[in-house]
Design a protein around this motif. Structure first.
Motif, PDB file in Angstrom:
ATOM      1  N   GLY A 173       0.795  -1.222   0.000  1.00 53.77           N
ATOM      2  CA  GLY A 173       0.000   0.000   0.000  1.00 53.77           C
ATOM      3  C   GLY A 173       0.824   1.267   0.000  1.00 53.77           C
ATOM      4  O   GLY A 173       0.263   2.362  -0.077  1.00 53.77           O
ATOM      5  N   GLY A 174       2.148   1.154   0.061  1.00 51.85           N
ATOM      6  CA  GLY A 174       2.997   2.333   0.011  1.00 51.85           C
ATOM      7  C   GLY A 174       3.177   2.906  -1.378  1.00 51.85           C
ATOM      8  O   GLY A 174       3.673   4.030  -1.516  1.00 51.85           O
ATOM      9  N   ALA A 175       2.787   2.164  -2.401  1.00 50.46           N
ATOM     10  CA  ALA A 175       2.909   2.676  -3.773  1.00 50.46           C
ATOM     11  C   ALA A 175       1.989   3.871  -3.955  1.00 50.46           C
ATOM     12  O   ALA A 175       0.829   3.837  -3.554  1.00 50.46           O
ATOM     13  CB  ALA A 175       2.565   1.588  -4.779  1.00 50.46           C
ATOM     14  N   ALA A 176       2.512   4.921  -4.589  1.00 53.68           N
ATOM     15  CA  ALA A 176       1.747   6.162  -4.727  1.00 53.68           C
ATOM     16  C   ALA A 176       1.268   6.409  -6.146  1.00 53.68           C
ATOM     17  O   ALA A 176       0.775   7.495  -6.453  1.00 53.68           O
ATOM     18  CB  ALA A 176       2.577   7.350  -4.242  1.00 53.68           C
ATOM     19  N   SER A 177       1.390   5.426  -7.022  1.00 56.47           N
ATOM     20  CA  SER A 177       0.852   5.539  -8.381  1.00 56.47           C
ATOM     21  C   SER A 177       0.919   4.166  -9.035  1.00 56.47           C
ATOM     22  O   SER A 177       1.677   3.291  -8.602  1.00 56.47           O
ATOM     23  CB  SER A 177       1.636   6.558  -9.219  1.00 56.47           C
ATOM     24  N   LEU A 178       0.128   3.994 -10.090  1.00 61.38           N
ATOM     25  CA  LEU A 178       0.171   2.734 -10.831  1.00 61.38           C
ATOM     26  C   LEU A 178       1.547   2.513 -11.447  1.00 61.38           C
ATOM     27  O   LEU A 178       2.046   1.386 -11.513  1.00 61.38           O
ATOM     28  CB  LEU A 178      -0.897   2.734 -11.929  1.00 61.38           C
ATOM     29  N   LYS A 179       2.173   3.592 -11.896  1.00 62.41           N
ATOM     30  CA  LYS A 179       3.487   3.475 -12.524  1.00 62.41           C
ATOM     31  C   LYS A 179       4.543   3.067 -11.505  1.00 62.41           C
ATOM     32  O   LYS A 179       5.464   2.306 -11.827  1.00 62.41           O
ATOM     33  CB  LYS A 179       3.868   4.801 -13.176  1.00 62.41           C
ATOM     34  N   TRP A 182       4.357  -0.553 -11.225  1.00 62.06           N
ATOM     35  CA  TRP A 182       4.955  -1.189 -12.403  1.00 62.06           C
ATOM     36  C   TRP A 182       6.473  -1.223 -12.279  1.00 62.06           C
ATOM     37  O   TRP A 182       7.102  -2.261 -12.544  1.00 62.06           O
ATOM     38  CB  TRP A 182       4.533  -0.440 -13.667  1.00 62.06           C
ATOM     39  N   VAL A 183       7.084  -0.112 -11.886  1.00 59.94           N
ATOM     40  CA  VAL A 183       8.543  -0.066 -11.727  1.00 59.94           C
ATOM     41  C   VAL A 183       8.985  -1.096 -10.688  1.00 59.94           C
ATOM     42  O   VAL A 183       9.960  -1.831 -10.885  1.00 59.94           O
ATOM     43  CB  VAL A 183       9.011   1.349 -11.322  1.00 59.94           C
ATOM     44  N   ARG A 184       8.260  -1.168  -9.569  1.00 58.33           N
ATOM     45  CA  ARG A 184       8.611  -2.126  -8.523  1.00 58.33           C
ATOM     46  C   ARG A 184       8.540  -3.553  -9.037  1.00 58.33           C
ATOM     47  O   ARG A 184       9.422  -4.382  -8.759  1.00 58.33           O
ATOM     48  CB  ARG A 184       7.681  -1.942  -7.312  1.00 58.33           C
ATOM     49  N   LEU A 185       7.513  -3.860  -9.837  1.00 62.33           N
ATOM     50  CA  LEU A 185       7.370  -5.205 -10.371  1.00 62.33           C
ATOM     51  C   LEU A 185       8.476  -5.525 -11.367  1.00 62.33           C
ATOM     52  O   LEU A 185       8.979  -6.659 -11.404  1.00 62.33           O
ATOM     53  CB  LEU A 185       5.996  -5.351 -11.032  1.00 62.33           C
ATOM     54  N   VAL A 186       8.880  -4.548 -12.176  1.00 66.50           N
ATOM     55  CA  VAL A 186      10.002  -4.750 -13.104  1.00 66.50           C
ATOM     56  C   VAL A 186      11.257  -5.135 -12.333  1.00 66.50           C
ATOM     57  O   VAL A 186      11.993  -6.060 -12.724  1.00 66.50           O
ATOM     58  CB  VAL A 186      10.240  -3.473 -13.950  1.00 66.50           C
ATOM     59  N   LEU A 187      11.534  -4.454 -11.235  1.00 69.33           N
ATOM     60  CA  LEU A 187      12.716  -4.755 -10.430  1.00 69.33           C
ATOM     61  C   LEU A 187      12.624  -6.153  -9.819  1.00 69.33           C
ATOM     62  O   LEU A 187      13.582  -6.936  -9.862  1.00 69.33           O
ATOM     63  CB  LEU A 187      12.878  -3.702  -9.336  1.00 69.33           C
ATOM     64  N   ILE A 188      11.469  -6.485  -9.276  1.00 70.32           N
ATOM     65  CA  ILE A 188      11.296  -7.794  -8.638  1.00 70.32           C
ATOM     66  C   ILE A 188      11.420  -8.911  -9.672  1.00 70.32           C
ATOM     67  O   ILE A 188      12.057  -9.946  -9.420  1.00 70.32           O
ATOM     68  CB  ILE A 188       9.938  -7.859  -7.921  1.00 70.32           C
ATOM     69  N   ASP A 189      10.815  -8.713 -10.838  1.00 66.69           N
ATOM     70  CA  ASP A 189      10.863  -9.724 -11.893  1.00 66.69           C
ATOM     71  C   ASP A 189      12.283  -9.997 -12.368  1.00 66.69           C
ATOM     72  O   ASP A 189      12.557 -11.050 -12.949  1.00 66.69           O
ATOM     73  CB  ASP A 189      10.014  -9.288 -13.086  1.00 66.69           C
ATOM     74  N   ASN A 190      13.171  -9.041 -12.149  1.00 65.21           N
ATOM     75  CA  ASN A 190      14.556  -9.193 -12.596  1.00 65.21           C
ATOM     76  C   ASN A 190      15.516  -9.429 -11.429  1.00 65.21           C
ATOM     77  O   ASN A 190      16.690  -9.066 -11.477  1.00 65.21           O
ATOM     78  CB  ASN A 190      14.963  -7.985 -13.426  1.00 65.21           C
ATOM     79  N   ASP A 191      14.960 -10.056 -10.385  1.00 69.02           N
ATOM     80  CA  ASP A 191      15.743 -10.622  -9.273  1.00 69.02           C
ATOM     81  C   ASP A 191      16.324  -9.620  -8.290  1.00 69.02           C
ATOM     82  O   ASP A 191      17.159  -9.983  -7.460  1.00 69.02           O
ATOM     83  CB  ASP A 191      16.863 -11.528  -9.804  1.00 69.02           C
ATOM     84  N   PHE A 192      15.898  -8.360  -8.346  1.00 66.30           N
ATOM     85  CA  PHE A 192      16.254  -7.457  -7.258  1.00 66.30           C
ATOM     86  C   PHE A 192      15.458  -7.866  -6.018  1.00 66.30           C
ATOM     87  O   PHE A 192      14.311  -8.328  -6.131  1.00 66.30           O
ATOM     88  CB  PHE A 192      15.914  -6.006  -7.611  1.00 66.30           C
ATOM     89  N   PRO A 193      16.029  -7.700  -4.837  1.00 67.60           N
ATOM     90  CA  PRO A 193      15.224  -7.922  -3.626  1.00 67.60           C
ATOM     91  C   PRO A 193      14.001  -6.996  -3.631  1.00 67.60           C
ATOM     92  O   PRO A 193      14.053  -5.896  -4.196  1.00 67.60           O
ATOM     93  CB  PRO A 193      16.191  -7.551  -2.488  1.00 67.60           C
ATOM     94  N   ILE A 194      12.926  -7.445  -3.020  1.00 68.67           N
ATOM     95  CA  ILE A 194      11.706  -6.635  -3.001  1.00 68.67           C
ATOM     96  C   ILE A 194      12.011  -5.279  -2.361  1.00 68.67           C
ATOM     97  O   ILE A 194      12.466  -5.219  -1.213  1.00 68.67           O
ATOM     98  CB  ILE A 194      10.592  -7.349  -2.220  1.00 68.67           C
ATOM     99  N   PRO A 195      11.783  -4.179  -3.086  1.00 68.29           N
ATOM    100  CA  PRO A 195      12.095  -2.868  -2.508  1.00 68.29           C
ATOM    101  C   PRO A 195      11.111  -2.495  -1.402  1.00 68.29           C
ATOM    102  O   PRO A 195       9.932  -2.830  -1.462  1.00 68.29           O
ATOM    103  CB  PRO A 195      11.947  -1.902  -3.705  1.00 68.29           C
ATOM    104  N   GLU A 196      11.617  -1.785  -0.431  1.00 68.46           N
ATOM    105  CA  GLU A 196      10.761  -1.172   0.584  1.00 68.46           C
ATOM    106  C   GLU A 196      10.172   0.108  -0.006  1.00 68.46           C
ATOM    107  O   GLU A 196      10.816   0.780  -0.805  1.00 68.46           O
ATOM    108  CB  GLU A 196      11.592  -0.849   1.827  1.00 68.46           C
TER     109      GLU A 196
END
Length: 304
Positions: A173-179, A182-196
């Protein structure tokens, strides 16, 4: 007469048919609004329910908006659960089962509960958008993972449940926009640790900034510069001035623009990730200038 109404009921109450045609226009089959008005999302949601003969249940993105979720345009298609299909423009009709404990009344309309709304958003939305819609609902009206999981058990292997099961642990729920989602999911999909998300940066005992997403251990942040930076000059100036202050406290900030591609984002974040001492990520070889791939296959060229 209300702003949104059934034409047949207005005629039954004495409105002349020529007045109905002259002063009003349909937004759904049999549902009218004044010709001069621009229907809001709330108006269109009411109209969708009326066109179902007051028997349907508002679901999906429209239901999330009823629960308070942001980033839903006034012209977004309205999803509704009904017993029979009534195809028409602007309306997405679903004949899915819905139990009595999955429906609540919000502002006089029957709407899927928060958990059932999440259950539908995670299954029916395109994956890259589904997480954003789930984040928006969690931000406005927090729902329980356990309640959504209960619905997955209730309905079994229905359409999209595999995607929902994958996305549910990533909802934030900390995401402040749909975009941002999307950026967070791109990072996760490419093996970055889940961002806070919404990481506070302090000036003494008080936070003076909250970073969109990032990793505290290496003090790397990713900030999405959205449309407000184009339309709100004061916000743009405020954000531009706070970045140096954040960097003086040891953070590196990667600013992502709306026009940036997925590969550009990955390349910039990964190069910063390595500079800050993050572990190498094998998937990143194809996206970085620092570590180009040793060989290409397929359409990109013959094997080296």
């Amino acid at each position: 007469m209300g702003e949104v109404f059934l034409g047949r009921e207005a005629l039954g109450d004495g409105l002349p048919r020529h007045d109905l045609r002259r002063w009003y226009r349909p937004i759904f089959r049999g549902v009218y609004v004044p010709k001069a008005s621009i229907p809001s999302l709330q108006d269109r949601t009411m109209g969708a329910w009326l066109t179902s003969n007051r028997e349907g249940v508002i679901a999906g993105v429209a239901a999330s908006a009823r629960h308070g979720a942001d980033w839903v345009d006034d012209d977004h298609p309205i999803e509704i659960l009904v017993d029979e299909r009534r195809r028409q423009p602007g309306l997405v009709v679903r004949m899915d089962r819905v139990a009595a404990d999955e429906v609540v009344t919000v502002d006089g309309l029957p709407v899927t509960t928060r958990a059932r709304t999440a259950f539908d958003l995670g299954r029916y939305q395109k994956r890259s958008l589904a997480l954003g819609r789930l984040d928006a609902l969690m931000r406005a009206a927090p729902f329980s993972d356990a309640d959504v999981t209960m619905l997955m058990r209730r309905y079994g292997p229905v359409r999209g449940v595999r995607q929902l099961r994958e996305l549910l642990p990533l909802v934030d729920g900390g995401a402040a926009s749909l975009k941002e989602s999307w950026v967070r999911l791109v990072l996760i999909d490419n093996d970055f640790p889940i961002p806070e998300t919404q990481i506070p940066v302090f000036d003494g005992d008080e936070p003076f900034a909250f970073l969109d997403m990032g990793w505290r251990d290496i003090q790397l942040a990713v900030e999405y510069d959205g449309d407000q930076h184009r339309t709100d000059r004061l916000q743009y100036v405020k954000d531009a001035r706070r970045i140096p202050k954040i960097e003086r406290r040891g953070w590196e900030v990667i600013r992502v623009l709306k026009e940036d591609t997925r590969n550009e984002i990955l390349a910039r974040v990964y190069e910063a990730w390595l500079r800050r001492g993050g572990a190498e990520i094998d998937k990143m070889a194809a996206f970085t200038r620092t570590f180009p791939p040793d060989r290409w296959f397929g359409r990109n060229g013959n094997a080296a």
